[in-house]
Design a protein around this motif. Structure first.
Motif, short mmCIF file in Angstrom:
data_model
loop_
_atom_site.label_atom_id
_atom_site.label_comp_id
_atom_site.label_asym_id
_atom_site.label_seq_id
_atom_site.Cartn_x
_atom_site.Cartn_y
_atom_site.Cartn_z
N GLU A 65 71.82 2.40 -80.71
CA GLU A 65 71.82 3.99 -81.15
C GLU A 65 71.63 3.89 -82.72
OE1 GLU A 65 74.48 7.73 -81.22
OE2 GLU A 65 74.25 6.58 -79.30
N VAL A 66 70.61 4.56 -83.00
CA VAL A 66 70.36 4.86 -84.61
C VAL A 66 70.57 5.88 -85.11
CG1 VAL A 66 68.30 4.42 -86.23
CG2 VAL A 66 68.34 3.02 -84.01
N GLY A 67 71.30 5.75 -86.37
CA GLY A 67 71.75 7.05 -86.87
C GLY A 67 70.77 7.30 -88.31
N PHE A 68 70.27 8.53 -88.53
CA PHE A 68 69.44 8.90 -89.66
C PHE A 68 70.32 10.09 -90.47
CE2 PHE A 68 66.78 7.62 -86.22
CZ PHE A 68 65.94 6.57 -86.96
N PHE A 69 70.80 9.63 -91.58
CA PHE A 69 71.49 10.57 -92.30
C PHE A 69 70.71 10.89 -93.41
CE2 PHE A 69 74.23 8.12 -89.83
CZ PHE A 69 75.31 8.73 -89.51
N GLU A 127 65.52 -0.59 -75.47
CA GLU A 127 66.88 -0.65 -76.03
C GLU A 127 67.49 0.68 -76.45
OE1 GLU A 127 66.45 -4.17 -78.53
OE2 GLU A 127 66.71 -5.54 -76.92
N ILE A 128 66.69 1.25 -77.19
CA ILE A 128 66.85 2.62 -77.81
C ILE A 128 67.35 3.61 -76.80
CG2 ILE A 128 66.27 4.26 -79.44
CD1 ILE A 128 64.27 2.50 -80.33
N VAL A 129 68.69 3.87 -76.85
CA VAL A 129 69.34 4.94 -75.90
C VAL A 129 69.60 6.17 -76.54
CG1 VAL A 129 70.44 3.12 -74.28
CG2 VAL A 129 71.79 4.05 -76.38
N GLY A 130 69.60 6.40 -77.85
CA GLY A 130 69.86 7.64 -78.69
C GLY A 130 69.77 7.38 -80.04
N ILE A 131 69.78 8.81 -80.55
CA ILE A 131 69.74 8.56 -82.16
C ILE A 131 70.85 9.53 -82.45
CG2 ILE A 131 67.32 8.08 -82.41
CD1 ILE A 131 66.57 10.76 -83.11
N THR A 132 71.50 9.40 -83.87
CA THR A 132 71.98 10.44 -84.25
C THR A 132 71.47 11.11 -85.63
OG1 THR A 132 74.27 9.37 -83.60
CG2 THR A 132 74.46 10.82 -85.46
N ILE A 133 71.54 12.39 -85.60
CA ILE A 133 71.03 13.01 -87.00
C ILE A 133 72.01 13.44 -87.80
CG2 ILE A 133 69.52 14.89 -87.95
CD1 ILE A 133 67.93 12.55 -86.68
N GLY A 134 72.51 12.90 -89.02
CA GLY A 134 73.32 13.34 -89.85
C GLY A 134 72.91 14.40 -90.99
N LEU A 135 73.54 15.31 -91.07
CA LEU A 135 73.26 16.33 -92.23
C LEU A 135 74.75 16.61 -93.08
CD1 LEU A 135 70.89 18.61 -90.34
CD2 LEU A 135 70.46 17.10 -92.09
N PRO A 136 74.25 16.98 -94.24
CA PRO A 136 75.52 17.48 -94.83
C PRO A 136 76.40 18.48 -94.19
CG PRO A 136 73.85 17.46 -96.47
CD PRO A 136 73.31 17.05 -95.10
N GLN A 137 77.69 18.41 -94.21
CA GLN A 137 78.84 19.26 -93.34
C GLN A 137 78.34 20.79 -93.87
OE1 GLN A 137 80.41 17.96 -90.83
NE2 GLN A 137 80.93 20.27 -90.37
N GLU A 138 77.98 20.99 -95.21
CA GLU A 138 77.86 22.39 -95.25
C GLU A 138 76.62 23.03 -94.85
OE1 GLU A 138 76.61 19.80 -98.89
OE2 GLU A 138 78.15 20.06 -97.71
#
Length: 186
Positions: free
Chosen positions: A16-20, A60-71
């Protein structure tokens, strides 16, 4: 600045890959007035996500996470952003199909030109080489050799490198069009 923090979590052969992203405008096109989920990603985000995933086995890639500023996150954005991203990549697959169709046509033309040039070379060696002597023969032989080398290389490069790259990008976009996407604030 276009920096994106990336995390990678792997367990049991799955990744799982996260992009912030620094801001929502880095992810979603600020000039697109469409509401979610019809809004487009920025070219930067599209290329960044796809090219980063290109480094992994697609299976192998099962998911991604998208991270953004909380506000910048609202309940609507959290709920609709995964579908927005999937729709974007799903829509872009049609463009990739068109690019691949045009590219395949160019590959066929390259193959025909390479075969034609090989035929010219064989014809030259069999028919004309015995009649020509001296610098003219050397010049024509060199030109035909270079012509054949260039067309053979162009054809080889297309089928061995370019077409494989296009197929791989298409598979990545297909994966992203159906992948599990999580949204979280940071």
């Amino acid at each position: 600045m276009r920096k994106v923090r990336v995390t990678r979590t792997g367990r049991d052969g799955a990744i799982e890959v996260g992009f912030f992203f620094k801001s929502i405008d880095q992810l979603l096109d600020p000039e697109d007035p469409s509401p979610l989920p019809e809004r487009e990603l920025t070219e930067f985000a599209e290329e960044y996500i796809a090219s980063y995933l290109d480094g992994y086995s697609i299976k192998e890639i099962v998911g991604i996470t998208i991270g953004l500023p909380q506000e910048s996150l609202t309940p609507d954005i959290v709920a609709l952003l995964p579908e927005t991203i999937r729709q974007h990549f799903s829509f872009r697959i049609a463009d990739l199909d068109d690019d691949r169709r045009v590219s395949l046509r160019e590959g066929r033309i390259s193959l025909v030109l390479a075969a034609f040039n090989a035929g010219v070379a064989i014809l030259f060696v069999v028919v004309f080489a015995g009649y020509l002597d001296g610098p003219v023969a050397i010049l024509l032989t060199g030109m035909i050799t270079i012509l054949n080398w260039v067309t053979a290389w162009d054809t080889y490069e297309y089928f061995i490198y370019n077409y494989r790259r296009e197929i791989r990008k298409h598979r990545i976009y297909q994966k992203l069009a159906g992948i599990d996407i999580q949204v979280e604030g940071w």
